[in-house]
Design an enzyme around this catalytic site. Structure first.
Site, short mmCIF file in Angstrom:
data_model
loop_
_atom_site.label_atom_id
_atom_site.label_comp_id
_atom_site.label_asym_id
_atom_site.label_seq_id
_atom_site.Cartn_x
_atom_site.Cartn_y
_atom_site.Cartn_z
CG HIS A 121 6.07 72.44 59.10
ND1 HIS A 121 6.82 73.57 58.89
CD2 HIS A 121 6.93 71.40 58.96
CE1 HIS A 121 8.08 73.24 58.67
NE2 HIS A 121 8.17 71.92 58.70
CG ASP A 122 4.65 76.75 59.08
OD1 ASP A 122 3.92 77.44 59.80
OD2 ASP A 122 5.54 75.99 59.54
N GLY A 139 7.62 71.73 53.82
CA GLY A 139 7.19 72.85 54.64
C GLY A 139 7.34 74.20 53.96
#
Length: 264
Positions: A121-122, A139
């Site tokens: 994520h991200d 992440g």
């Protein structure tokens, strides 16, 4: 007319350009948008709020847009955004973003992402990168344009990898990799600069000489990071053509975390 195999399951709310091709047994969710010329192979799952641009080639068994592997995630409508002309090979897993950051996992254009690549994520991936097989990003990792990750490179969360940098096979990154740097090891250590890659991209001899001088300031002359930064800033006087490269390096060094530092 969109070519969707009879065994594929495409939600009626999904937005697929008329030139998109979808292979057998692939599942596409309601919040997915796919641009012109993209092909999706068999046995893929595309879900979440996922936007995929034009002329991408997504190979079989990839999972794009699944929720983040983050216990804090509570169903927020975060996103995965993929640009144009990317090659995404078998068994890649790209997660959507999380509310703890910008909420978007982003991949730019013209990237070559080999089998088993994981983008948590991200993550923010630029353009023209190469991720060899089993490159794994935790992440919040940022990767600059033209970076190359060797096979089995593993990257700790929040690490930044600068443009034109390169990692060797089985590299373990706990610290930021400045632009142009080649690194290797567990944990990674800086070995040189990516001179051959720069030549192939058309860097002039003057620009390459400036990169050599940056390497000397950062790694050869036993300077503090601040002193190295000051010396690098002066390089534009000796190598005027390198001003954009110097500014890119300085901008990167301006945001080095005191806790994480750069590879040494």
């Amino acid at each position: 007319m969109t070519t969707i195999h009879a065994t594929a399951l495409v939600d009626p709310a999904a937005e697929l350009d008329s030139s998109v091709t979808v292979g057998p047994y692939t599942v596409i969710g309601p919040h997915v948008s796919i641009g012109a010329g993209t092909t999706v192979g068999p046995h893929c799952v595309l879900e979440g709020h996922t936007t995929i641009g034009c002329d991408n080639r997504i190979f079989q068994f990839s999972s794009l847009g699944a929720i983040p592997q983050d216990k804090k995630y509570a169903g927020e409508p975060c996103e995965l955004v993929i640009g144009d002309r990317n090659t995404i090979r078998e068994f890649c897993t790209f997660n959507i973003g999380s509310p703890g950051d910008v909420g978007v996992t982003r991949v730019g254009d013209d990237n070559w992402l080999m089998a088993y690549v994981h983008l948590a994520h991200d993550c923010q991936v630029g353009s023209h990168t190469i991720f060899a097989n089993n490159s794994q990003l935790a992440g919040h990792v940022h990767v600059g344009d033209w970076a190359i990750l060797g096979g089995f490179t593993v990257v700790h969360q929040f690490v930044r990898i600068g443009a034109h940098s390169m990692t060797a096979m089985c590299t373990l990154l706990f610290a930021d990799v400045p632009p142009f740097v080649m690194c290797q090891g567990q944990p990674a250590a800086a070995r040189s600069m990516n001179f051959e890659g720069l030549r192939r991209r058309g860097f002039s001899p003057e620009r390459i000489s400036a990169v050599k001088a940056m390497h000397k300031a950062l790694y050869r002359d036993d300077l503090t990071l601040q002193a190295a930064r000051e010396r690098i800033a002066d390089l534009t006087h000796s190598y005027p053509e390198s001003a954009p490269d110097v500014q890119m390096m300085l901008a990167f060094l301006d945001h080095v975390s005191p806790q994480r530092g750069i590879v040494r």
